[in-house]
Write an enzyme that holds these catalytic residues in place. Sequence first.
Site, PDB file in Angstrom:
ATOM      1  N   ALA A  91       0.838  -1.210   0.000  1.00  0.00           N
ATOM      2  CA  ALA A  91       0.000   0.000   0.000  1.00  0.00           C
ATOM      3  C   ALA A  91       0.868   1.254   0.000  1.00  0.00           C
ATOM      4  O   ALA A  91       0.634   2.182  -0.787  1.00  0.00           O
ATOM      5  CB  ALA A  91      -0.924   0.001   1.219  1.00  0.00           C
TER       6      ALA A  91
ATOM      7  N   GLU B 273       9.453   3.794   7.077  1.00  0.00           N
ATOM      8  CA  GLU B 273       9.302   2.345   7.269  1.00  0.00           C
ATOM      9  C   GLU B 273      10.126   1.912   8.483  1.00  0.00           C
ATOM     10  O   GLU B 273      11.290   2.246   8.597  1.00  0.00           O
ATOM     11  CB  GLU B 273       9.771   1.602   6.011  1.00  0.00           C
TER      12      GLU B 273
ATOM     13  N   ARG C 235       6.295 -12.576  -3.260  1.00  0.00           N
ATOM     14  CA  ARG C 235       6.126 -11.264  -2.622  1.00  0.00           C
ATOM     15  C   ARG C 235       7.408 -10.444  -2.668  1.00  0.00           C
ATOM     16  O   ARG C 235       7.384  -9.240  -2.872  1.00  0.00           O
ATOM     17  CB  ARG C 235       5.767 -11.433  -1.148  1.00  0.00           C
TER      18      ARG C 235
ATOM     19  N   TYR D  10       0.278 -22.603  -5.845  1.00  0.00           N
ATOM     20  CA  TYR D  10       0.587 -22.024  -7.154  1.00  0.00           C
ATOM     21  C   TYR D  10       2.086 -21.789  -7.312  1.00  0.00           C
ATOM     22  O   TYR D  10       2.807 -21.682  -6.328  1.00  0.00           O
ATOM     23  CB  TYR D  10      -0.224 -20.755  -7.417  1.00  0.00           C
TER      24      TYR D  10
ATOM     25  N   ASP E 253      -4.383  -2.650   4.361  1.00  0.00           N
ATOM     26  CA  ASP E 253      -4.797  -3.473   5.501  1.00  0.00           C
ATOM     27  C   ASP E 253      -5.119  -2.642   6.734  1.00  0.00           C
ATOM     28  O   ASP E 253      -5.915  -3.053   7.574  1.00  0.00           O
ATOM     29  CB  ASP E 253      -3.693  -4.488   5.852  1.00  0.00           C
TER      30      ASP E 253
HETATM   31  C1  LIG Z   1      -1.834 -15.950   3.626  1.00  0.00           C
HETATM   32  C2  LIG Z   1      -2.113 -14.688   2.863  1.00  0.00           C
HETATM   33  C3  LIG Z   1      -2.170 -14.718   1.484  1.00  0.00           C
HETATM   34  C4  LIG Z   1      -2.471 -13.556   0.765  1.00  0.00           C
HETATM   35  N1  LIG Z   1      -2.539 -13.620  -0.580  1.00  0.00           N
HETATM   36  C5  LIG Z   1      -2.879 -12.515  -1.280  1.00  0.00           C
HETATM   37  C6  LIG Z   1      -2.947 -12.562  -2.702  1.00  0.00           C
HETATM   38  O1  LIG Z   1      -2.679 -13.601  -3.320  1.00  0.00           O
HETATM   39  N2  LIG Z   1      -3.302 -11.419  -3.371  1.00  0.00           N
HETATM   40  C7  LIG Z   1      -3.611 -10.253  -2.713  1.00  0.00           C
HETATM   41  O2  LIG Z   1      -3.955  -9.264  -3.369  1.00  0.00           O
HETATM   42  N3  LIG Z   1      -3.526 -10.187  -1.358  1.00  0.00           N
HETATM   43  C8  LIG Z   1      -3.163 -11.270  -0.633  1.00  0.00           C
HETATM   44  N4  LIG Z   1      -3.055 -11.202   0.710  1.00  0.00           N
HETATM   45  C9  LIG Z   1      -3.296  -9.915   1.391  1.00  0.00           C
HETATM   46  C10 LIG Z   1      -2.063  -9.028   1.330  1.00  0.00           C
HETATM   47  O3  LIG Z   1      -0.936  -9.721   1.779  1.00  0.00           O
HETATM   48  C11 LIG Z   1      -2.265  -7.783   2.187  1.00  0.00           C
HETATM   49  O4  LIG Z   1      -3.546  -7.253   1.965  1.00  0.00           O
HETATM   50  C12 LIG Z   1      -1.224  -6.726   1.840  1.00  0.00           C
HETATM   51  O5  LIG Z   1       0.063  -7.230   2.090  1.00  0.00           O
HETATM   52  C13 LIG Z   1      -1.462  -5.458   2.657  1.00  0.00           C
HETATM   53  O6  LIG Z   1      -0.479  -4.517   2.345  1.00  0.00           O
HETATM   54  P1  LIG Z   1      -0.275  -3.249   3.251  1.00  0.00           P
HETATM   55  O7  LIG Z   1       0.816  -2.468   2.608  1.00  0.00           O
HETATM   56  O8  LIG Z   1      -1.573  -2.596   3.546  1.00  0.00           O
HETATM   57  O9  LIG Z   1       0.221  -3.808   4.659  1.00  0.00           O
HETATM   58  P2  LIG Z   1       1.646  -4.587   5.042  1.00  0.00           P
HETATM   59  O10 LIG Z   1       2.014  -5.431   3.916  1.00  0.00           O
HETATM   60  O11 LIG Z   1       1.364  -5.162   6.354  1.00  0.00           O
HETATM   61  O12 LIG Z   1       2.670  -3.381   5.143  1.00  0.00           O
HETATM   62  C14 LIG Z   1       2.738  -2.523   6.259  1.00  0.00           C
HETATM   63  C15 LIG Z   1       4.135  -1.934   6.314  1.00  0.00           C
HETATM   64  O13 LIG Z   1       4.163  -0.938   7.345  1.00  0.00           O
HETATM   65  C16 LIG Z   1       5.318  -1.105   8.152  1.00  0.00           C
HETATM   66  N5  LIG Z   1       4.980  -0.552   9.462  1.00  0.00           N
HETATM   67  C17 LIG Z   1       4.116  -1.053  10.377  1.00  0.00           C
HETATM   68  N6  LIG Z   1       4.039  -0.250  11.447  1.00  0.00           N
HETATM   69  C18 LIG Z   1       4.871   0.792  11.197  1.00  0.00           C
HETATM   70  C19 LIG Z   1       5.204   1.965  11.932  1.00  0.00           C
HETATM   71  N7  LIG Z   1       4.660   2.205  13.140  1.00  0.00           N
HETATM   72  N8  LIG Z   1       6.090   2.831  11.395  1.00  0.00           N
HETATM   73  C20 LIG Z   1       6.637   2.585  10.168  1.00  0.00           C
HETATM   74  N9  LIG Z   1       6.363   1.490   9.442  1.00  0.00           N
HETATM   75  C21 LIG Z   1       5.476   0.609   9.936  1.00  0.00           C
HETATM   76  C22 LIG Z   1       5.542  -2.607   8.149  1.00  0.00           C
HETATM   77  O14 LIG Z   1       6.872  -2.924   8.503  1.00  0.00           O
HETATM   78  C23 LIG Z   1       5.206  -2.956   6.698  1.00  0.00           C
HETATM   79  O15 LIG Z   1       6.318  -2.784   5.851  1.00  0.00           O
HETATM   80  C24 LIG Z   1      -2.726 -12.342   1.454  1.00  0.00           C
HETATM   81  C25 LIG Z   1      -2.636 -12.301   2.840  1.00  0.00           C
HETATM   82  C26 LIG Z   1      -2.332 -13.461   3.542  1.00  0.00           C
HETATM   83  C27 LIG Z   1      -2.242 -13.401   5.040  1.00  0.00           C
END
Ligand SMILES: Cc1cc2nc3c(=O)[nH]c(=O)nc-3n(C[C@H](O)[C@H](O)[C@H](O)COP(=O)(O)OP(=O)(O)OC[C@H]3O[C@@H](n4cnc5c(N)ncnc54)[C@H](O)[C@@H]3O)c2cc1C
Length: 388
Positions: free
Chosen positions: A14, A33, A107, A215, A293
Site C-alpha cells: 500500500a 518504514e 512477494r 501455485y 490493511d
Molecule cells: C496468507 C495470505 C495470502 C495472501 N494472498 C494474497 C494474494 O494472493 N493477493 C492479494 O492481493 N492479497 C493477498 N493477501 C493480502 C495481502 O498480503 C495484504 O492485503 C497486503 O500485504 C497489505 O499490504 P499493506 O501495505 O496494507 O500492509 P503490510 O504489507 O502489512 O505493510 C505494512 C508496512 O508498514 C510497516 N509498518 C508497520 N508499522 C509501522 C510503523 N509504526 N512505522 C513505520 N512502518 C510501519 C511494516 O513494517 C510494513 O512494511 C494475502 C494475505 C495473507 C495473510
Amino acid sequence: MTPIRVGIAGAGIAGLTTALSLARRGIASTVIERTAQLSEVGAGLQISPNAGRILEGLGLGDALDRAAVFPEAIDMRSGRTGEPIVSLPLGEHARAAFGAPYRLLHRADLQSLLLEAVEADPRIELKLGVEARAVTQTPDGVTLSLDNGELGFDAMIAADGVRSRLKPAVAGASPPRPSGRTAWRTTIPVGIAPRDLPHERTTVLLSRAAHVVIYPVRSARLINIIIVIEEPWDNDDWSAPGDAAVLRQRFDSDSTRYISRLTGLDLQWTRWCLTEVVPTGAWVDDRIALIGDAAHAMLPFLAQGAAMAIEDADVLARELANAPVAEALQRYQALRRPRVNRVWKTARQAGQIYHLGGAMAVARDMTMTALGGQRLLGRYDWIYGWKP
Ligand SMILES: Cc1cc2nc3c(=O)[nH]c(=O)nc-3n(C[C@H](O)[C@H](O)[C@H](O)COP(=O)(O)OP(=O)(O)OC[C@H]3O[C@@H](n4cnc5c(N)ncnc54)[C@H](O)[C@@H]3O)c2cc1C
C-alpha cells in the site's frame, strides 16, 4: 493548486504504491518504514487484472511480467481425492476479458520492483529503520512523531498494516480482530511437489474447515503452498514457525487424504494469524487517511487484500491531485468504501463455501461443476474488470 507534501507510514504494498501513484501525478512524499531492510516476508501473491492494470499504468508492466508466472487456470479440486471439481479459465481468457493478465508473483519480487521504482523517483524520499509512533493534526497540516524526532506534512497516509499504530488518530476507525483462522505457508522446489499437481496453474483443494491454495512462483521453480485452517490464535508475527505435526494430525482422515500428501512431506511451515479489520469504520479524519490493511484487512480467500491496497493508492493519489487535502481524503473514502465492503464480504463468504463439509460440500461441488468455470469466473467480473 499549491504543491503539497505527503507523509506515508509503511513501505508495504500500500505505502509504496501510494508513493508511486502520487509521484506520477507530481506530488512529493516521504515514506517512513520501521524495518531497516525491506525483505518481504511471506511467499506468493496473486495479482489479479484489476491490480495489475494499475501497476502497468505506473510503468511497472515489463518488470511485473519478468517476475510473474501466468497461470492457465484456477482449478478447484477435492481435498479427499484430488479430483477436479471445476476449472476457471485464466491465461489468454483473463487477458482478453479484463485487459490484463492474472499474475502470480513471489512477494519479495513485487516488493523489490516497487522499491526499485520508488528509489528511482526523486519525488519520493524513503526513510528506512524509522518507526512512526503517532500523528496529530495541526491547524494547517499534521505532525508525525517518530522514534527519532518529528516531521510535518500536509497529509498523512497510514499504510502501516493490519495492526496500524497510527490508527488512533482516526476517530471511529475499526480495530483489528482475529478471524479464528490461520494460514500455514511454505514453498517447495517444483521437483518435490506431487507429480500430479499441475505446476502452471493455481490449485485450490477444498475440505471441511480447511482449504489449500497452491501455485507456482519464480519462473515456476518454486511452488507456493498456503493451508488455511480454523484455529483460534492471535499473534502479529508473519513468520511464526508452525509445527508440521499439527498439520499432519489435522489432515490424517480419509476426507483429507489428498491434502495429507502435502502435509506428510518434510517441510518448514510458517503460521500467520488471519486478522480482519471491518471496513465500515472510519478511514479518514481530516488530513489523515488509513489505506490497505490498516483500513480494511480482509480474509485472503479471494486473493484481493493487496489488490485493494493498490486500487486504494490509485484513487487516493488521483483525489489528492485534484482537490484540497481534507476534501480529497473524504472523496477517497466515499469512492472506495462500497467496493471494498463488497469485496471484504465476498471474501468471507468464499471462506464459508470453501470450508463446507458433508452433504453441503457435495451440493457445492455439484453446483460448481454444473455452472462451469467460465460462468463461475463471470461472477467475479466486477472484481477483475474494475477500472479506476
Ligand atoms: C496468507 C495470505 C495470502 C495472501 N494472498 C494474497 C494474494 O494472493 N493477493 C492479494 O492481493 N492479497 C493477498 N493477501 C493480502 C495481502 O498480503 C495484504 O492485503 C497486503 O500485504 C497489505 O499490504 P499493506 O501495505 O496494507 O500492509 P503490510 O504489507 O502489512 O505493510 C505494512 C508496512 O508498514 C510497516 N509498518 C508497520 N508499522 C509501522 C510503523 N509504526 N512505522 C513505520 N512502518 C510501519 C511494516 O513494517 C510494513 O512494511 C494475502 C494475505 C495473507 C495473510
